[in-house]
Design an enzyme around this catalytic site. Sequence first.
Site, PDB file in Angstrom:
ATOM      1  N   SER A 125       0.817  -1.223   0.000  1.00 36.88           N
ATOM      2  CA  SER A 125       0.000   0.000   0.000  1.00 36.88           C
ATOM      3  C   SER A 125       0.845   1.265   0.000  1.00 36.88           C
ATOM      4  O   SER A 125       0.438   2.284   0.554  1.00 36.88           O
ATOM      5  CB  SER A 125      -0.967   0.005   1.190  1.00 36.88           C
ATOM      6  OG  SER A 125      -1.858  -1.084   1.107  1.00 36.88           O
ATOM      7  N   SER A 137       0.948  -6.178  -6.088  1.00 35.48           N
ATOM      8  CA  SER A 137       0.091  -5.190  -5.450  1.00 35.48           C
ATOM      9  C   SER A 137       0.596  -3.778  -5.782  1.00 35.48           C
ATOM     10  O   SER A 137       0.772  -3.455  -6.949  1.00 35.48           O
ATOM     11  CB  SER A 137       0.024  -5.458  -3.938  1.00 35.48           C
ATOM     12  OG  SER A 137      -1.012  -4.717  -3.349  1.00 35.48           O
TER      13      SER A 137
END
Length: 519
Positions: free
Chosen positions: A123, A204
């Site tokens: 993230s 990701s």
Amino acid sequence: MSTWCRFLTLVAAVLHLSEPACAAPGASPACSIVWNGQAVSGKLDGGICKTTVRYGAAARWEDAVAVTSQSGISATENPPSCPQIMGNPTQGATSSEDCLTATIYAPVGGRRLPLFCWLHGGSYSIGSASAAGLDGANLAKRGRVIVVVLQYRLNVLGLIPPSVAPTASDPNLQVRDIILGLKEVRKNLAWQGDMDQVTIGGQSTGASLIRALWVAPAAQGLFQRMILQSDPFNYGMAPMSETNNFRSAIYNHPALGSANTFAALQAAPLANVLGAAGAVYNAAANQMPSSPPSQPFRPTYGTPTIPKEPTGELFNNPGGLTFSPASVPMLLTTVADDGAHVFTNSEMNFLAFRNILARLVGPAGLQVILTTPTYNITADNTDKRPAFTKILTDGAWRCAAREVARKWAGAGGQVYVGEFREGIHYPLNDQYPYCAGKVCHMDDIMPTFGQGGGFANMIADNWLSFIKTGRPAGGWSAFAASNGIDGAGVKALGGDGVVPTCPAGFWGSAVKWHWQLFA
């Protein structure tokens, strides 16, 4: 290491001779590299030399520069992670702002070997080269390739410098760290690696950072192939207005007291800086509704580093990308249950389901989802986790990835699309009990690095084939723009062998991508 030993080691490395037996403790006399003119002795294990080096250094919120000194870095161990906004979920027990490192896994004696440079996910705010599964030794040995794991600054330290910083107008320190790291790898491993065969890969937001490089002028020519795994393509980069709002909230937070000059903020205790940023990060849903729930701090477009929003550029003006899709083959994968990792043991009621979904797709998109038979949502007290997992997996990962693949192929690019129908449990998913029995986000990491045998070896062999040739193994056909998003052209990787369909005319049309709503 003494000056004389360093000199002998340097000479030995340049002439490809045996290294003198006076290396640092833990180092192996059988492996070393020369990094910016300094011989660095690594650790030999099974014919693979593991060496951690510092590729850059930077004062807080300043641009990184290449360095020659390796003082303070243990070449034979994993490096300290960059400071984490939510603790340290990696195997590294320590963290440091001096964290711009590359951990290199290279077959001893190899010359002109393909390179695989990996960007960890998290993230944009956590993660490191020490994270579980990122040991490149198996992959390097199995395919005789060089594997490099890059670290880069995270969260507020890598993405949101204060307005008084010299980097404020282009806050993408994280992206520029990666570009510097890639340049230093190319410069320093040119004697051992084939710089015409450099593949960059990530999972990701590590994959999202590769997407940022699509429009980064300084990334031109740094790699020839890309592997993007579980990139949440639904999300784009941040507009400067969003970054400025976060910046204001962070640097006016009480944790930073009266510090308002650049010198004072650079000298502020790290705990205070991360405390202010963490409070804003956790309250992002209220402070900045346009920011994605799982990654509120993100790179900023409309800057010299990232001039345009990369996904929008691919969809609307592929000729505006830094490099032509036709020149860079791409391997693009998702996993069967990418959206399941957001849940603990608590059930999700309808109100929570509706509120979170509204942030992802906007009020209009929410109404479409609630009223369409596609996902069959009922406004009752039944647990909404299964429905939310399906919607999030489709909207943020599976269907978004297929549409990106269509656009890449339509622009002349070679792209291979796969879905992990099988995985290997990733240790960090222990904190997400709902992942039990599912192929969850991050369960593709261990197989990618050839850890687990069987299925993992099959995945590693496909990846190694792509790294070496631009094509995965096993008769995996390239995706075509005419495939649509229904699953045709998508390779099922293990498991039940079933590739789910995506609803036609739904994602990106009836329900807009997040980047379409807020770009």
